[in-house]
Design a protein around this motif. Structure first.
Motif, PDB file in Angstrom:
ATOM      1  N   VAL A  48       0.755  -1.117   0.323  1.00  0.00           N
ATOM      2  CA  VAL A  48       0.114  -0.413  -0.015  1.00  0.00           C
ATOM      3  C   VAL A  48       0.685   1.557   0.003  1.00  0.00           C
ATOM      4  O   VAL A  48       0.519   2.339  -0.860  1.00  0.00           O
ATOM      5  N   GLY A  49       2.111   0.718   0.716  1.00  0.00           N
ATOM      6  CA  GLY A  49       2.768   2.145   0.414  1.00  0.00           C
ATOM      7  C   GLY A  49       3.232   2.832  -0.497  1.00  0.00           C
ATOM      8  O   GLY A  49       3.996   3.944  -0.932  1.00  0.00           O
ATOM      9  N   LEU A  50       4.081   1.121  -1.110  1.00  0.00           N
ATOM     10  CA  LEU A  50       4.766   1.585  -2.548  1.00  0.00           C
ATOM     11  C   LEU A  50       3.706   1.918  -3.533  1.00  0.00           C
ATOM     12  O   LEU A  50       4.426   2.451  -4.557  1.00  0.00           O
ATOM     13  N   PHE A  51       2.178   1.508  -4.058  1.00  0.00           N
ATOM     14  CA  PHE A  51       1.565   1.517  -4.398  1.00  0.00           C
ATOM     15  C   PHE A  51       0.987   3.268  -4.196  1.00  0.00           C
ATOM     16  O   PHE A  51       1.218   4.331  -5.184  1.00  0.00           O
ATOM     17  N   LEU A  52       1.133   4.335  -3.097  1.00  0.00           N
ATOM     18  CA  LEU A  52       0.912   5.417  -2.990  1.00  0.00           C
ATOM     19  C   LEU A  52       1.837   5.848  -3.043  1.00  0.00           C
ATOM     20  O   LEU A  52       2.140   6.978  -4.019  1.00  0.00           O
ATOM     21  N   TRP A  53       3.373   6.172  -2.992  1.00  0.00           N
ATOM     22  CA  TRP A  53       4.192   6.239  -3.710  1.00  0.00           C
ATOM     23  C   TRP A  53       4.405   6.247  -5.235  1.00  0.00           C
ATOM     24  O   TRP A  53       5.084   7.149  -5.664  1.00  0.00           O
ATOM     25  N   SER A  54       4.247   5.008  -5.669  1.00  0.00           N
ATOM     26  CA  SER A  54       3.659   4.873  -7.084  1.00  0.00           C
ATOM     27  C   SER A  54       3.345   5.993  -7.936  1.00  0.00           C
ATOM     28  O   SER A  54       2.797   6.361  -9.293  1.00  0.00           O
ATOM     29  N   THR A  55       2.053   7.056  -6.820  1.00  0.00           N
ATOM     30  CA  THR A  55       1.124   8.117  -7.670  1.00  0.00           C
ATOM     31  C   THR A  55       2.249   9.215  -8.017  1.00  0.00           C
ATOM     32  O   THR A  55       2.029   9.847  -8.916  1.00  0.00           O
ATOM     33  N   GLU A  56       3.407   9.501  -7.992  1.00  0.00           N
ATOM     34  CA  GLU A  56       4.104  10.727  -7.197  1.00  0.00           C
ATOM     35  C   GLU A  56       5.511   9.482  -8.596  1.00  0.00           C
ATOM     36  O   GLU A  56       6.558  10.748  -8.433  1.00  0.00           O
ATOM     37  N   PHE A  57       6.090   8.627  -7.909  1.00  0.00           N
ATOM     38  CA  PHE A  57       7.654   8.359  -8.429  1.00  0.00           C
ATOM     39  C   PHE A  57       7.807   7.840  -9.457  1.00  0.00           C
ATOM     40  O   PHE A  57       7.137   6.658  -9.353  1.00  0.00           O
ATOM     41  N   ILE A  58       8.371   7.542 -10.944  1.00  0.00           N
ATOM     42  CA  ILE A  58       8.152   7.225 -11.719  1.00  0.00           C
ATOM     43  C   ILE A  58       8.927   5.652 -11.365  1.00  0.00           C
ATOM     44  O   ILE A  58       8.989   4.404 -11.560  1.00  0.00           O
ATOM     45  N   VAL A  63       8.199  -0.640 -10.356  1.00  0.00           N
ATOM     46  CA  VAL A  63       8.418  -1.381  -9.035  1.00  0.00           C
ATOM     47  C   VAL A  63       7.123  -2.348  -8.695  1.00  0.00           C
ATOM     48  O   VAL A  63       6.926  -3.566  -9.099  1.00  0.00           O
ATOM     49  N   THR A  64       5.433  -1.333  -9.089  1.00  0.00           N
ATOM     50  CA  THR A  64       4.460  -2.085  -8.629  1.00  0.00           C
ATOM     51  C   THR A  64       4.131  -2.719  -9.564  1.00  0.00           C
ATOM     52  O   THR A  64       3.313  -3.665 -10.032  1.00  0.00           O
ATOM     53  N   GLN A  65       4.615  -2.179 -10.936  1.00  0.00           N
ATOM     54  CA  GLN A  65       3.964  -2.928 -12.805  1.00  0.00           C
ATOM     55  C   GLN A  65       4.384  -3.838 -12.387  1.00  0.00           C
ATOM     56  O   GLN A  65       4.187  -5.316 -13.143  1.00  0.00           O
ATOM     57  N   GLU A  70       4.434 -10.217 -12.543  1.00  0.00           N
ATOM     58  CA  GLU A  70       4.981 -11.245 -11.344  1.00  0.00           C
ATOM     59  C   GLU A  70       3.966 -12.338 -11.274  1.00  0.00           C
ATOM     60  O   GLU A  70       3.911 -13.179 -10.752  1.00  0.00           O
ATOM     61  N   VAL A  71       2.951 -11.701 -10.180  1.00  0.00           N
ATOM     62  CA  VAL A  71       1.570 -12.036  -9.560  1.00  0.00           C
ATOM     63  C   VAL A  71       0.658 -12.495 -10.049  1.00  0.00           C
ATOM     64  O   VAL A  71       0.047 -13.514 -10.221  1.00  0.00           O
ATOM     65  N   LYS A  72       0.542 -11.597 -11.292  1.00  0.00           N
ATOM     66  CA  LYS A  72      -0.075 -12.411 -12.665  1.00  0.00           C
ATOM     67  C   LYS A  72       0.648 -13.404 -13.114  1.00  0.00           C
ATOM     68  O   LYS A  72      -0.633 -14.558 -13.586  1.00  0.00           O
TER      69      LYS A  72
END
Length: 131
Positions: A48-58, A63-65, A70-72
């Motif tokens: 959740v913290g990483l997804f929040l970061w992904s709204t602002e940081f490339i 990383v989230t992509q 990998e999960v998919k």
């Protein structure tokens, strides 16, 4: 750059959003790290913290992509497996979960706020003691 392109009267909000997401994402990741080995939603809080970061940081978006891909891929792999291969994987996952739960209780002790029946059951497990 953000303040220069923000609408007049909204510059404070636009620039504060960056600081808020960076700080809140960092706090969530720091809070999630000790929850990983202990009983708690550690990885979920970290993501959740990483997804929040992904709204602002490339870099966080990349990383989230990667994690999503990998999960998919793992989900598709496990769906394609026959049941005879899924059963050992499920049993291994359950055993690992119980082992992590046991280690967490071994380190922290059994909490006293649990119902008496659960306390009696957990205190019969070798090595566990009341916190």
């Amino acid at each position: 750059y953000v303040a220069e392109h923000a609408p007049v009267g909204r510059r404070g909000f636009y620039t504060s959003w960056i600081q808020t997401t960076a700080t809140l994402g960092l706090l969530l990741i720091i809070a999630g790290i000790p929850m990983v080995p202990l009983v708690g939603p550690g990885w979920a809080v970290i993501f959740v913290g990483l997804f929040l970061w992904s709204t602002e940081f490339i870099w966080a978006r990349r990383v989230t992509q990667f994690v999503k891909a990998e999960v998919k891929a793992f989900e598709q792999y496990t769906r394609a497996l026959p049941w005879k291969a899924k059963i050992p994987m499920l049993l291994l996952s359950a055993a690992f979960g119980w082992f992590c739960f046991y280690l967490a209780l071994l380190i922290t002790g059994v909490p006293g706020w649990l119902p008496q029946q659960v306390l009696d059951l957990l205190l019969q497990v070798p090595g566990l003691h009341l916190a």
